[in-house]
Design a protein around this motif. Structure first.
Motif, PDB file in Angstrom:
ATOM      1  N   ASP A 258     -59.662  18.463 -25.360  1.00 23.88           N
ATOM      2  CA  ASP A 258     -59.439  16.966 -25.672  1.00 23.88           C
ATOM      3  C   ASP A 258     -60.680  16.325 -25.108  1.00 23.88           C
ATOM      4  N   THR A 260     -62.002  12.323 -24.344  1.00 29.24           N
ATOM      5  CA  THR A 260     -61.771  10.995 -23.909  1.00 29.24           C
ATOM      6  C   THR A 260     -62.924  10.303 -23.534  1.00 29.24           C
ATOM      7  N   THR A 275     -61.841  14.534 -35.503  1.00 29.73           N
ATOM      8  CA  THR A 275     -61.232  16.007 -34.833  1.00 29.73           C
ATOM      9  C   THR A 275     -60.667  16.994 -35.990  1.00 29.73           C
ATOM     10  N   GLY A 278     -56.063  17.572 -34.748  1.00 28.16           N
ATOM     11  CA  GLY A 278     -55.433  16.873 -33.708  1.00 28.16           C
ATOM     12  C   GLY A 278     -55.542  15.274 -34.025  1.00 28.16           C
ATOM     13  N   ASN A 279     -55.463  14.431 -33.325  1.00 24.97           N
ATOM     14  CA  ASN A 279     -55.500  12.932 -33.405  1.00 24.97           C
ATOM     15  C   ASN A 279     -56.320  12.244 -32.894  1.00 24.97           C
ATOM     16  N   VAL A 280     -56.976  11.209 -33.588  1.00 20.77           N
ATOM     17  CA  VAL A 280     -57.997  10.303 -32.844  1.00 20.77           C
ATOM     18  C   VAL A 280     -57.439   8.890 -32.820  1.00 20.77           C
ATOM     19  N   THR A 281     -57.538   8.418 -31.593  1.00 22.89           N
ATOM     20  CA  THR A 281     -56.843   7.020 -31.445  1.00 22.89           C
ATOM     21  C   THR A 281     -58.116   6.079 -30.791  1.00 22.89           C
ATOM     22  N   ASP A 293     -55.781   9.292 -39.189  1.00 21.45           N
ATOM     23  CA  ASP A 293     -55.158  10.193 -38.244  1.00 21.45           C
ATOM     24  C   ASP A 293     -56.289  11.000 -37.343  1.00 21.45           C
ATOM     25  N   THR A 294     -57.528  11.392 -38.268  1.00 18.22           N
ATOM     26  CA  THR A 294     -58.559  12.360 -37.690  1.00 18.22           C
ATOM     27  C   THR A 294     -59.869  11.758 -37.614  1.00 18.22           C
ATOM     28  N   ASP A 315     -57.433  16.385 -29.100  1.00 11.10           N
ATOM     29  CA  ASP A 315     -57.296  15.000 -29.643  1.00 11.10           C
ATOM     30  C   ASP A 315     -58.739  14.311 -29.102  1.00 11.10           C
ATOM     31  N   THR A 317     -59.591  10.395 -27.668  1.00 16.17           N
ATOM     32  CA  THR A 317     -59.105   8.936 -27.352  1.00 16.17           C
ATOM     33  C   THR A 317     -60.412   8.127 -26.930  1.00 16.17           C
TER      34      THR A 317
END
Length: 322
Positions: A258, A260, A275, A278-281, A293-294, A315, A317
């Motif tokens: 991950d 961050t 990514t 996974g997910n990108v927020t 989402d990515t 992921d 973040t």
């Protein structure tokens, strides 16, 4: 600049150090006297045992012997320090005064004698070169030499390389380049740029005044309170970074882990976060132009520089740096 690191005879360009054997008497001594005394006191040195045994085999006792040697160098002769050809832990710590103190902790095992383990040093052109040497091992034996270097603020740490051991920097100045083949890199309160790399271990950096670049082939990367960042990468691990500003185009990346990133208000860059699995927020980082989402992309400030954040498997973040 010679590439080997060894003790040399005194001449117009080479300065002798004060060498102190810390096993017993602490008065300065030359190398030959120190080694002779260590040989005579070998039976009185600290010893330990390690067991090697099978279910029915007799216990084999492996002797462990330790010794500590100190050398001092005047800051009038030394403006920067380089460590190469080391094979154990290396630690730098800022100190007061007008001398650089080098402490070598030797640990010999089995058939290896403690006085076969060497601290090598020379001063040339204002630079203090440090290294260690362990003899080839035949049968049961071996050893290590850990270095602790106490550095006044006006002396810069230039380059540190060890094949097998951690590297620690506390409160030092300069723009150090740090590498270890197997071990962690830990740095705090470094006044200057820092380039830190390990093949197998974590990189942890807190509070620097300059640009931080960090790499690990197998380990986590953590950066807190840098002046700015360059590239931060790991092959297998997580990356966590505070990013107040970037030093030109910068990449924060993990192949398997991950990522961050805490984004500062002063960051003036385009940002592209992706990514592979996974997910990108993104939360509280300003205006973003692409959100899936990515994938998250946007422009912060005027978009003068470029920040790429990516993981192949994990992921991403993005949050604001409070």
């Amino acid at each position: 600049m010679p590439s080997d690191i060894r003790d040399t005879d005194s001449d117009s360009n080479t300065h002798d150090a004060r060498d102190t054997d810390r096993t017993g008497d602490t008065a300065p001594a030359d190398e030959s006297t120190t080694l002779s005394r260590r040989r005579l006191l070998g039976t009185a040195a600290a010893t330990g045992t390690a067991g090697l045994a099978g279910c029915s085999a007799p216990l084999v006792q492996v002797r462990t012997t330790t010794d500590t040697v100190e050398r001092e160098f005047d800051t009038a002769d030394v403006s920067r320090i380089r460590v190469g050809d080391a094979d154990a832990a290396v630690a730098f710590e800022r100190t007061d005064g007008d001398t650089v103190r080098v402490r070598a902790h030797k640990r010999a095992r089995g058939s290896t004698e403690v006085d076969e383990l060497e601290l090598r040093s020379r001063v040339e052109g204002g630079a203090l070169y440090l290294g260690t040497h362990e003899p080839p091992v035949v049968g049961i034996g071996g050893g290590s030499v850990d270095l602790a270097v106490f550095v006044p603020g006006e002396v810069a740490v230039d380059r540190v390389r060890t094949d097998d051991g951690s590297v620690t920097l506390r409160g030092v100045s300069g723009d150090p380049t740090v590498e270890t083949g197997d071990g962690d890199v830990v740095a705090s309160d470094v006044r200057g740029d820092l380039d830190a790399a390990t093949e197998d271990g974590d990189v942890t950096v807190e509070r620097t005044t300059g640009v931080v670049a960090a790499r690990s082939d197998d380990g986590d990367v953590l950066v807190r309170a840098p002046g700015s960042i360059g590239d931060l990468r790991t092959g297998d691990g997580d990356v966590t970074a505070e990013i107040p500003v970037v030093d030109g185009p910068a990449t924060v990346r993990s192949r398997d882990g991950d990522v961050t990133a805490e984004i500062g208000e002063a960051l003036d860059a385009t940002i592209d976060a992706t990514t592979g699995d996974g997910n990108v927020t993104a939360t509280g980082i300003g205006t973003v132009e692409t959100v899936t989402d990515t994938h998250v992309a946007g422009t912060l400030g005027e978009g003068t520089d470029e920040l790429r954040v990516h993981t192949d498997d994990g992921d991403v973040t993005l949050t604001s740096l409070s």
